[in-house]
Design an enzyme around this catalytic site. Structure first.
Site, PDB file in Angstrom:
ATOM      1  N   CYS A 121     -23.084 -15.870   0.563  1.00 46.19           N
ATOM      2  CA  CYS A 121     -24.135 -15.846   1.452  1.00 46.19           C
ATOM      3  C   CYS A 121     -24.579 -17.092   1.957  1.00 46.19           C
ATOM      4  CB  CYS A 121     -25.342 -15.288   0.486  1.00 46.19           C
ATOM      5  SG  CYS A 121     -25.469 -15.986  -1.233  1.00 46.19           S
ATOM      6  N   HIS A 234     -32.118 -18.032   1.659  1.00 42.70           N
ATOM      7  CA  HIS A 234     -31.479 -19.490   1.081  1.00 42.70           C
ATOM      8  C   HIS A 234     -31.818 -20.467   2.220  1.00 42.70           C
ATOM      9  CE1 HIS A 234     -29.524 -17.362  -1.789  1.00 42.70           C
ATOM     10  NE2 HIS A 234     -28.096 -17.354  -1.618  1.00 42.70           N
TER      11      HIS A 234
HETATM   12  N1  LIG Z   1     -27.475 -11.163  -3.908  1.00 46.03           N
HETATM   13  C1  LIG Z   1     -26.870 -11.836  -2.852  1.00 46.03           C
HETATM   14  O1  LIG Z   1     -27.582 -12.435  -2.031  1.00 46.03           O
HETATM   15  C2  LIG Z   1     -25.567 -11.420  -2.753  1.00 46.03           C
HETATM   16  C3  LIG Z   1     -24.914 -12.107  -1.414  1.00 46.03           C
HETATM   17  C4  LIG Z   1     -23.601 -12.219  -1.041  1.00 46.03           C
HETATM   18  C5  LIG Z   1     -22.853 -11.366  -2.112  1.00 46.03           C
HETATM   19  N2  LIG Z   1     -23.217 -10.692  -3.049  1.00 46.03           N
HETATM   20  C6  LIG Z   1     -22.435  -9.964  -4.081  1.00 46.03           C
HETATM   21  O2  LIG Z   1     -22.855  -8.526  -3.950  1.00 46.03           O
HETATM   22  C7  LIG Z   1     -22.676  -8.291  -5.330  1.00 46.03           C
HETATM   23  C8  LIG Z   1     -23.705  -7.283  -5.770  1.00 46.03           C
HETATM   24  O3  LIG Z   1     -24.747  -8.473  -6.003  1.00 46.03           O
HETATM   25  P1  LIG Z   1     -26.340  -7.979  -6.144  1.00 46.03           P
HETATM   26  O4  LIG Z   1     -27.108  -9.225  -5.982  1.00 46.03           O
HETATM   27  O5  LIG Z   1     -26.692  -6.850  -5.462  1.00 46.03           O
HETATM   28  O6  LIG Z   1     -26.089  -7.525  -7.726  1.00 46.03           O
HETATM   29  P2  LIG Z   1     -27.039  -6.711  -8.570  1.00 46.03           P
HETATM   30  O7  LIG Z   1     -28.458  -6.519  -8.265  1.00 46.03           O
HETATM   31  O8  LIG Z   1     -27.044  -7.213 -10.199  1.00 46.03           O
HETATM   32  O9  LIG Z   1     -26.469  -5.260  -8.608  1.00 46.03           O
HETATM   33  C9  LIG Z   1     -25.164  -4.835  -9.113  1.00 46.03           C
HETATM   34  C10 LIG Z   1     -24.847  -3.539  -8.602  1.00 46.03           C
HETATM   35  O10 LIG Z   1     -23.504  -3.336  -9.315  1.00 46.03           O
HETATM   36  C11 LIG Z   1     -23.568  -2.193 -10.071  1.00 46.03           C
HETATM   37  N3  LIG Z   1     -22.731  -2.356 -11.111  1.00 46.03           N
HETATM   38  C12 LIG Z   1     -22.607  -3.148 -11.966  1.00 46.03           C
HETATM   39  N4  LIG Z   1     -21.762  -2.969 -13.062  1.00 46.03           N
HETATM   40  C13 LIG Z   1     -20.871  -1.866 -12.758  1.00 46.03           C
HETATM   41  C14 LIG Z   1     -20.001  -0.882 -13.213  1.00 46.03           C
HETATM   42  N5  LIG Z   1     -19.400  -1.488 -14.380  1.00 46.03           N
HETATM   43  N6  LIG Z   1     -19.357  -0.140 -12.557  1.00 46.03           N
HETATM   44  C15 LIG Z   1     -20.259   0.657 -11.195  1.00 46.03           C
HETATM   45  N7  LIG Z   1     -21.099  -0.278 -10.823  1.00 46.03           N
HETATM   46  C16 LIG Z   1     -21.681  -1.480 -11.639  1.00 46.03           C
HETATM   47  C17 LIG Z   1     -24.875  -2.111 -10.456  1.00 46.03           C
HETATM   48  O11 LIG Z   1     -25.267  -0.749 -10.874  1.00 46.03           O
HETATM   49  P3  LIG Z   1     -26.262  -0.404 -12.171  1.00 46.03           P
HETATM   50  O12 LIG Z   1     -27.682  -0.616 -11.482  1.00 46.03           O
HETATM   51  O13 LIG Z   1     -25.916   0.789 -12.592  1.00 46.03           O
HETATM   52  O14 LIG Z   1     -26.165  -1.323 -13.237  1.00 46.03           O
HETATM   53  C18 LIG Z   1     -25.895  -2.542  -9.445  1.00 46.03           C
HETATM   54  O15 LIG Z   1     -25.773  -1.448  -8.462  1.00 46.03           O
HETATM   55  C19 LIG Z   1     -22.091  -9.425  -6.111  1.00 46.03           C
HETATM   56  O16 LIG Z   1     -20.697  -9.308  -6.093  1.00 46.03           O
HETATM   57  C20 LIG Z   1     -22.558 -10.693  -5.526  1.00 46.03           C
HETATM   58  O17 LIG Z   1     -21.625 -11.628  -5.827  1.00 46.03           O
HETATM   59  C21 LIG Z   1     -24.553 -10.924  -3.672  1.00 46.03           C
END
Ligand SMILES: NC(=O)c1ccc[n+]([C@@H]2O[C@H](COP(=O)([O-])OP(=O)(O)OC[C@H]3O[C@@H](n4cnc5c(N)ncnc54)[C@H](OP(=O)(O)O)[C@@H]3O)[C@@H](O)[C@H]2O)c1
Length: 325
Positions: A121, A234
């Site tokens: 990001c 950010h």
């Molecule tokens: N947040 C940001 O600004 C941002 C920016 C760029 C990239 N990212 C990337 O995007 C990804 C997700 O980020 P996020 O911020 O959305 O995280 P988050 O809010 O923690 O959400 C994680 C998601 O992944 C699912 N998940 C976790 N473990 C799993 C498993 N074993 N099997 C299937 N699904 C699973 C979770 O499902 P449950 O609800 O069932 O646990 C939830 O839907 C990460 O790789 C992060 O690095 C995030």
């Protein structure tokens, strides 16, 4: 994949807002979400547990379930014939995987072999702001300090800032759970783990991903990434040195015309980008554009964007839109 997370929730909003052409859609998450349902375009869908068999008949996978899930499951999606746009860091530096910011290198999308990576990001918003300048004046060096909101680390960290703020304001002792230190009314100069050279992995991503997206391995990047008690968006203090001279006015003019950029730069009237202005918006906001007098061809600026939208879900959907086109 990751439909119930911070990025996943935003995927749903943006797909609906932009009327993405969808015949069928499924929402995948972990066992923890079994029994949950999600609303999309006026209909209720069950959340399904992610398995290797989840991808039959799927054309496009939008993945945001973390790097280890992408590594494990995306090869199955590709085998099933899908093209995956992956938000995690799993494949970003893989030489066979395009790393794409549509405002910068959309031509790389067609080189995909089933997976296209969405950059980090903090890198996305920086390159959106710097690419128009690089094309004209060639950037040699970037010094960036980031002020990254808690949503950048997922839904649990958003809840943690909210909870800690309540505890702190009630005069009680804050006990960090998700982040390494108290984040409410504090800053943490660490995002991700430390590497041997003293930089964090997040800082290293800003160097490596910027070079790959801008297609210029000679660009030097010195990043310091800081987690701040802000919910969404950010901010970045960005300082650049260019090969050719360029004035702040020229930068303002270039960025005013650039795709995906809004210039807010009227310091006299206390007008500059801030996280509360960028939250929920699609553009990358740039202000405080000024000459850096300490070097020959230096420019400093302030860059703010919604990390969940342009920094993640929106960028991935813009890629998917081009795949469909
Ligand atoms: N947040 C940001 O600004 C941002 C920016 C760029 C990239 N990212 C990337 O995007 C990804 C997700 O980020 P996020 O911020 O959305 O995280 P988050 O809010 O923690 O959400 C994680 C998601 O992944 C699912 N998940 C976790 N473990 C799993 C498993 N074993 N099997 C299937 N699904 C699973 C979770 O499902 P449950 O609800 O069932 O646990 C939830 O839907 C990460 O790789 C992060 O690095 C995030």
């Amino acid at each position: 994949m990751g439909a119930t997370g911070a990025v996943g929730t935003c995927f749903l909003q943006i797909l609906e807002e932009r009327k993405f052409p969808i015949k069928n859609i499924k929402f995948l998450a972990s066992e923890r979400s079994k029994g949950k349902s999600l609303e999309f375009c006026g209909k209720t869908y069950p959340v399904e547990v992610l398995t290797h068999d989840s991808f039959k008949g799927v054309d496009i996978v939008l993945a945001s379930a973390g790097a280890s899930r992408s590594l494990e499951f995306l090869p199955s999606a590709v085998k099933a014939g899908a093209v995956c746009v992956d938000n995690s860091s799993a494949f970003r530096m893989d030489k066979d995987v395009p790393l794409v910011v549509p405002e910068v290198n959309p031509e790389k999308i067609k080189e995909n072999k089933g997976i296209i990576a969405n950059p980090n990001c903090s890198t996305i918003q920086m390159v959106v702001a710097l690419w128009p300048i690089h094309k004209v004046a060639k950037i040699k060096r970037i010094v960036v300090t980031t002020f990254q909101s808690v949503s950048g680390a997922g839904q649990k960290k958003i809840n943690e800032l909210l909870e800690q703020s309540k505890v702190f304001l009630a005069g009680k002792k804050v006990v960090p759970v998700e982040l390494p230190h108290q984040i409410a009314f504090n800053l943490i100069p660490q995002i991700d783990v430390f590497l041997e050279n003293g930089y964090t992995k997040e800082e290293a991503k800003m160097l490596n991903e910027t070079r790959k997206i801008m297609g210029d391995p000679s660009i030097r990047v010195n990043a310091t990434c800081v987690r701040v008690p802000v919910f969404f968006a950010h901010s970045e203090s960005v300082n650049i040195e260019t090969e050719k001279p360029i004035s702040p006015d020229e930068v303002r003019k270039l960025l005013s015309k650039a795709e995906g950029v809004t210039v807010i730069d009227d310091p006299e009237n206390k007008s500059y980008p801030m996280p509360i202005l960028a939250e929920g918006k699609d553009d990358t906001f740039v202000g405080r554009i000024r000459k850096d007098d300490s070097v020959a061809n230096g420019i400093s600026m302030w860059v703010v964007a919604d990390n969940i939208r342009k920094g993640a879900a929106l960028n991935a959907i813009q890629i998917a839109e081009r795949l469909v086109r």
